[in-house]
Structure formats: C-alpha cells, structure tokens
Design a protein around this motif. Structure first.
Motif, PDB file in Angstrom:
ATOM      1  N   CYS A  64       0.895  -1.176   0.000  1.00 30.22           N
ATOM      2  CA  CYS A  64       0.000   0.000   0.000  1.00 30.22           C
ATOM      3  C   CYS A  64       0.920   1.208   0.000  1.00 30.22           C
ATOM      4  CB  CYS A  64      -0.884  -0.017   1.235  1.00 30.22           C
ATOM      5  SG  CYS A  64      -2.010  -1.405   1.259  1.00 30.22           S
ATOM      6  N   ALA A  65       1.351   1.619  -1.159  1.00 30.84           N
ATOM      7  CA  ALA A  65       2.569   2.420  -1.226  1.00 30.84           C
ATOM      8  C   ALA A  65       2.379   3.920  -1.381  1.00 30.84           C
ATOM      9  CB  ALA A  65       3.438   1.902  -2.373  1.00 30.84           C
ATOM     10  N   ALA A  66       1.227   4.365  -1.900  1.00 28.03           N
ATOM     11  CA  ALA A  66       1.081   5.795  -2.223  1.00 28.03           C
ATOM     12  C   ALA A  66       1.019   6.642  -0.955  1.00 28.03           C
ATOM     13  CB  ALA A  66      -0.184   6.001  -3.047  1.00 28.03           C
ATOM     14  N   PRO A  67       1.618   7.828  -0.993  1.00 32.41           N
ATOM     15  CA  PRO A  67       2.248   8.501  -2.131  1.00 32.41           C
ATOM     16  C   PRO A  67       3.693   8.071  -2.403  1.00 32.41           C
ATOM     17  CG  PRO A  67       2.271   9.946  -0.217  1.00 32.41           C
ATOM     18  CD  PRO A  67       1.547   8.709   0.196  1.00 32.41           C
ATOM     19  N   GLY A  68       4.204   7.114  -1.641  1.00 30.19           N
ATOM     20  CA  GLY A  68       5.523   6.586  -1.971  1.00 30.19           C
ATOM     21  C   GLY A  68       6.638   7.024  -1.036  1.00 30.19           C
ATOM     22  N   GLY A  69       6.265   7.580   0.107  1.00 27.80           N
ATOM     23  CA  GLY A  69       7.279   8.040   1.062  1.00 27.80           C
ATOM     24  C   GLY A  69       8.180   6.892   1.509  1.00 27.80           C
ATOM     25  N   LYS A  70       7.558   5.791   1.915  1.00 33.42           N
ATOM     26  CA  LYS A  70       8.378   4.666   2.400  1.00 33.42           C
ATOM     27  C   LYS A  70       9.014   3.935   1.233  1.00 33.42           C
ATOM     28  CE  LYS A  70       5.537   4.377   6.486  1.00 33.42           C
ATOM     29  NZ  LYS A  70       4.409   5.174   5.975  1.00 33.42           N
ATOM     30  N   ASP A  88      -0.657   0.272  -5.318  1.00 30.23           N
ATOM     31  CA  ASP A  88      -1.755   1.007  -4.707  1.00 30.23           C
ATOM     32  C   ASP A  88      -2.976   0.740  -5.566  1.00 30.23           C
ATOM     33  OD1 ASP A  88      -1.661   3.317  -2.346  1.00 30.23           O
ATOM     34  OD2 ASP A  88      -3.457   3.400  -3.597  1.00 30.23           O
ATOM     35  N   ARG A  89      -4.158   0.822  -4.936  1.00 28.77           N
ATOM     36  CA  ARG A  89      -5.338   0.475  -5.733  1.00 28.77           C
ATOM     37  C   ARG A  89      -5.863   1.672  -6.527  1.00 28.77           C
ATOM     38  NH1 ARG A  89     -10.185  -0.106  -1.305  1.00 28.77           N
ATOM     39  NH2 ARG A  89     -10.029   2.015  -0.553  1.00 28.77           N
ATOM     40  N   LYS A  93      -3.029   7.666  -7.434  1.00 27.40           N
ATOM     41  CA  LYS A  93      -2.002   7.523  -6.400  1.00 27.40           C
ATOM     42  C   LYS A  93      -0.784   6.777  -6.933  1.00 27.40           C
ATOM     43  CE  LYS A  93      -4.846   7.909  -2.287  1.00 27.40           C
ATOM     44  NZ  LYS A  93      -5.096   7.312  -0.978  1.00 27.40           N
ATOM     45  N   ASP A 115      -5.273  -3.994  -6.394  1.00 27.46           N
ATOM     46  CA  ASP A 115      -5.903  -4.144  -5.088  1.00 27.46           C
ATOM     47  C   ASP A 115      -5.051  -5.132  -4.293  1.00 27.46           C
ATOM     48  OD1 ASP A 115      -7.408  -4.835  -2.906  1.00 27.46           O
ATOM     49  OD2 ASP A 115      -9.286  -5.058  -4.011  1.00 27.46           O
ATOM     50  N   ALA A 116      -4.494  -4.663  -3.199  1.00 29.04           N
ATOM     51  CA  ALA A 116      -3.580  -5.517  -2.428  1.00 29.04           C
ATOM     52  C   ALA A 116      -4.264  -6.782  -1.932  1.00 29.04           C
ATOM     53  CB  ALA A 116      -3.001  -4.733  -1.262  1.00 29.04           C
ATOM     54  N   ASP A 228       2.104  -1.277   4.896  1.00 27.45           N
ATOM     55  CA  ASP A 228       1.815  -0.034   5.620  1.00 27.45           C
ATOM     56  C   ASP A 228       0.311   0.186   5.400  1.00 27.45           C
ATOM     57  OD1 ASP A 228       2.357   2.353   7.008  1.00 27.45           O
ATOM     58  OD2 ASP A 228       2.503   3.474   5.137  1.00 27.45           O
ATOM     59  N   TYR A 256     -10.032  -5.922   7.402  1.00 32.45           N
ATOM     60  CA  TYR A 256      -9.423  -5.567   6.119  1.00 32.45           C
ATOM     61  C   TYR A 256      -7.905  -5.776   6.186  1.00 32.45           C
ATOM     62  CZ  TYR A 256      -9.258  -2.474   1.937  1.00 32.45           C
ATOM     63  OH  TYR A 256      -9.099  -1.936   0.688  1.00 32.45           O
ATOM     64  N   MET A 260      -5.301  -8.382   4.153  1.00 31.94           N
ATOM     65  CA  MET A 260      -4.098  -7.927   3.444  1.00 31.94           C
ATOM     66  C   MET A 260      -2.872  -8.663   3.976  1.00 31.94           C
ATOM     67  SD  MET A 260      -4.260  -3.935   2.789  1.00 31.94           S
ATOM     68  CE  MET A 260      -5.475  -3.277   1.690  1.00 31.94           C
TER      69      MET A 260
HETATM   70  C1  SAM Z   1      -1.208   4.513   4.939  1.00 30.38           C
HETATM   71  S1  SAM Z   1      -1.369   4.917   3.257  1.00 30.38           S
HETATM   72  C2  SAM Z   1       0.200   4.429   2.624  1.00 30.38           C
HETATM   73  C3  SAM Z   1       1.293   5.455   2.831  1.00 30.38           C
HETATM   74  C4  SAM Z   1       2.560   5.060   2.111  1.00 30.38           C
HETATM   75  N1  SAM Z   1       3.022   3.755   2.520  1.00 30.38           N
HETATM   76  C5  SAM Z   1       3.677   6.066   2.332  1.00 30.38           C
HETATM   77  O1  SAM Z   1       4.492   5.872   3.240  1.00 30.38           O
HETATM   78  O2  SAM Z   1       3.766   7.029   1.576  1.00 30.38           O
HETATM   79  C6  SAM Z   1      -2.399   3.607   2.707  1.00 30.38           C
HETATM   80  C7  SAM Z   1      -2.548   3.492   1.198  1.00 30.38           C
HETATM   81  O3  SAM Z   1      -3.237   2.268   0.957  1.00 30.38           O
HETATM   82  C8  SAM Z   1      -3.981   2.414  -0.212  1.00 30.38           C
HETATM   83  N2  SAM Z   1      -4.983   1.329  -0.225  1.00 30.38           N
HETATM   84  C9  SAM Z   1      -6.137   1.217   0.471  1.00 30.38           C
HETATM   85  N3  SAM Z   1      -6.734   0.047   0.203  1.00 30.38           N
HETATM   86  C10 SAM Z   1      -5.943  -0.594  -0.699  1.00 30.38           C
HETATM   87  C11 SAM Z   1      -6.025  -1.837  -1.372  1.00 30.38           C
HETATM   88  N4  SAM Z   1      -7.057  -2.673  -1.184  1.00 30.38           N
HETATM   89  N5  SAM Z   1      -5.034  -2.171  -2.211  1.00 30.38           N
HETATM   90  C12 SAM Z   1      -3.981  -1.338  -2.428  1.00 30.38           C
HETATM   91  N6  SAM Z   1      -3.852  -0.147  -1.818  1.00 30.38           N
HETATM   92  C13 SAM Z   1      -4.818   0.222  -0.973  1.00 30.38           C
HETATM   93  C14 SAM Z   1      -4.535   3.816  -0.142  1.00 30.38           C
HETATM   94  O4  SAM Z   1      -4.831   4.295  -1.445  1.00 30.38           O
HETATM   95  C15 SAM Z   1      -3.372   4.575   0.525  1.00 30.38           C
HETATM   96  O5  SAM Z   1      -2.597   5.201  -0.462  1.00 30.38           O
END
Ligand code: SAM
Length: 387
Positions: A64-70, A88-89, A93, A115-116, A228, A256, A260
C-alpha cells in the motif's frame, strides 16, 4: 475542541471553522522547496523504512505504497539496486508514486495499480486447491488465510520468474519475458517513464508515465514485504477529530488489514521478512493483528527492530459488550519487540505502530483435516500438493 472533518470543511454549508493561531511545529513549510531533493516524512515513517532493512539487489514489495514516502526511502536504502514493487489500488495515487520516484531519480521502483487484497496471482494449482485451502490452515483450523480472492487465472508457467516483468539474477530475461503473461518492464522502460515524468508531456502532448495494472505475483516472490496498511488513522496529529469512527468501523478496518496480511504472508519467501505498520493508536489494528498473525501462522516470529524509537506494545486483552467481543493483544516479551509511538509521549511524534516478522519455513505437514482424518499432504500456503 468541537470541529469538523476535512471533507466537511470544504463541502458543508455550516459548521465550525478553526483558525490555527499557534503553530504546532516551529518548522517552516517545505512544500515545493528543493523538489526532488528532499521529501518530508514523519519520524515513524522513516523508522519503518529502516526497520524493513532492505538490502541491495533484493526484491521488496510495498503493498500500500502511495504517495511513496516509504517506497522511496526503501529504494534509497538499497542504493537504487534491486527491485521495489509499489502497489496502490488508486490510479492517481500510483501516478503520485511514479512522479515521486522520478523526481528522486530512483529507477528500481516499479509501481502498479493493484488491489492488495488480490496481490497473490491465481494459478492453476491454487484454483485446484481452493476447496482444500479454504478449509485448512497450518493448524488444521478453518482459515481465510489461504483463500485467494478472485484474481485472473494465469497459467502457472512463471516458476522461475519471481516478479512479473522482472528476471531475477541468473535467469535469462528473455525466457522470463516469454513465459509471463504480462508486459516485460525493462530498466530502460522504467528510465523512460522517469524521464517523461520529470520532463512532463513532450511535443506529442503525450501524458506522463503510464500506470500499469498488475495481475498479482506468485507466492514466495519477495525477500521483504512492507504492509503499511490503510487504517483508522487515529494517530495523525494535528487532527480535527470528527468522531467518524465507530466500534464497527474500527472492527471493519481490522478485518481488512488481516486479509491484506494474509496476502503478504503468501508473497514473502521463506527466510524473508514482513513489516506491518499503521498510523493508528487503535490496538485492534495493531497488537490484535500481531496476535492474529502469530496464532495463525506458526512459522512467523516477531523480530527485534532497529532503530528503536517508540515504546512497547500493549499487553493482555480487552473485552467489550459484556465479554461478547474480545481482542487478544501481546505477551510481555512480544510487546517489547514491537514499536508503539504514543503521541503523548516525549518522542513527540504522530501515533504509529510497527511490527516486524521473521518468516520461517512455510511447509507444514497437515496431520488432520477438520473431520480429524489423516491427510497425507504437504501443505504450502495457497497450494495443497499430494505427495
Ligand atoms: C497509509 S497509506 C500508505 C502510505 C505510504 N506507505 C507512504 O508511506 O507514503 C495507505 C494506502 O493504501 C492504499 N490502499 C487502500 N486500500 C488498498 C487496497 N485494497 N489495495 C492497495 N492499496 C490500498 C490507499 O490508497 C493509501 O494510499
């Protein structure tokens, strides 16, 4: 202070507006300052990337990578060598991840829309074994852990290719390309995308980089997996708390996250590492997830974390509704291995939680099925193979 949600502030016709007259942080705004050179992150997010401890040339999954900080922090720790798959889904993002990676000149990041919950590829084997895998887990109990949700069927001819479009060291990339029912993404493609992202639309008015959909990945594909997870975000500060969360919504978030996590367990290879993190203080999404993980997957164990900045996790359990709902948390020794960032502590960070798991051998002999019958089977997550 009574207030309203961020969405409410922009959309509602009436309500309470809040003017901030005293800054929470002394730091000036860094928005658009030194773009591509610096990317501001919360302290626990930086700690998380270090806890993943990625090594050069490894294959890392950020689910769950967006916006990609980690993702970008991980890629930098790997000196841009190896592969970081960022999922990311949301289409937009994924664009954000690609843009950030391009701005930072990182080429080892492959970002996909997926979708993760469907990140494990469905193969002929897993389809055949669905009937079994829905009813068996490593302890012989009913499990949703090994159930694979409706991904596309793909031929199981990708044994040698760990990641879609990526040929691991020592494997001929041509073979890999031919054997995979997806697009081969070469380093050159990634660099081209990065250039498009940096330079914006060219003369042909083409839009920036493309966002690829992924069909998911074969089990045991990654050295390390970071989950994350999307969460109730009850650790975010400053926050105009709108009290939108309910017990039910918090329980839903926890379910949820478990689903995951089940996918993460299948994708990491034996001997690998899973790091689970949230930006919430809700133990149902933190300690209770760790309890679920350790009780469900006997081959997982908590690993020590470096650096250690947060405090220990919560010990014991909690009961609600006259015992009708119970959440099991951690033992004392387990609690010492996770990091809980308490926003009221002297660390002065957002609320956050990090757990790191070592992954042992996944193959487990299942002795009994649910009816107590002896099964002469070698059970691997996601697969049941007759010996
Ligand atoms: C906590 S944020 C991630 C922050 C990111 N790791 C960072 O450090 O920049 C959670 C992310 O999970 C994504 N998300 C939510 N449900 C998802 C799914 N089923 N599959 C993939 N991504 C999902 C959201 O769009 C959101 O960008």
């Amino acid at each position: 202070m009574a207030s309203m949600s961020r969405t409410g502030m922009f959309r509602a016709l009436k309500g309470i507006a809040v003017e901030m007259i005293q800054r929470v942080y002394k730091l000036p705004s860094f928005n658009n300052v030194l773009e591509g050179e610096i990317f501001l992150q919360n302290l626990p997010s930086i700690v998380t990337a270090h806890v993943v401890d990625p090594q050069e040339d490894e294959q890392i999954l950020d689910m769950c990578a967006a916006p990609g900080g980690k993702t970008t922090a991980i890629a930098m720790l790997m000196k841009d060598k190896g592969v970081v798959v960022a999922l990311d889904r949301s289409h937009n993002k994924v664009m954000d991840i690609k843009k950030l990676a391009a701005e930072m000149g990182l080429t080892c990041i492959q970002a996909y829309k997926l979708d993760a919950l469907k990140s494990v590829r469905r193969t002929q084997d897993t389809i055949k074994s669905d009937a079994h895998s829905e009813t068996l887990d490593t302890t012989g109990n009913v499990s949703i852990a090994s159930k694979i949700t409706n991904g596309d069927w793909v031929a199981d001819d990708t044994e040698n290719c760990k990641i879609e479009g990526f040929a691991p060291t020592g494997i001929n990339s041509d073979n890999c390309e031919n054997s995979i029912k997806g697009r081969y993404v070469s380093k050159a493609d990634i660099r081209k995308d990065a250039r498009r992202m940096r330079n914006g639309p060219g003369r042909s008015h083409s839009i920036g980089a493309r966002v690829e959909n992924s069909k998911g990945f074969m089990p045991n594909s990654f050295d390390r997996v970071l989950l994350d997870a999307p969460c109730s975000a009850l650790g975010l500060r400053p926050r105009l708390f709108a009290a939108e969360e309910t017990i039910e919504s918090l329980q839903h978030d926890a379910k949820y996250q478990r689903k995951m996590f089940d996918q993460a367990v299948q994708l990491v290879c034996p001997g690998g590492v899973i790091v689970y993190s949230t930006c919430t203080i809700n133990p149902g999404e933190n300690e209770a997830l760790v309890r679920y993980a350790l009780d469900t997957y006997k081959f997982l164990s908590l690993a020590p974390q470096k650096p250690r900045v947060g405090g220990p996790g919560l010990v014991g359990h909690c009961e609600l509704f006259d015992g009708k709902y119970m959440e099991k948390w951690l033992t004392k020794s387990e609690a010492e291995l996770v990091q809980r960032f308490d926003p009221s502590s002297s660390v002065d960070s957002i609320g956050f939680f990090i757990a790191k798991f070592n992954v042992g051998q996944k193959d487990v002999k299942v002795r009994n099925d649910l009816n107590g019958n002896k099964l002469n089977m070698n059970f691997t997550l996601g697969n049941v193979m007759m010996l």
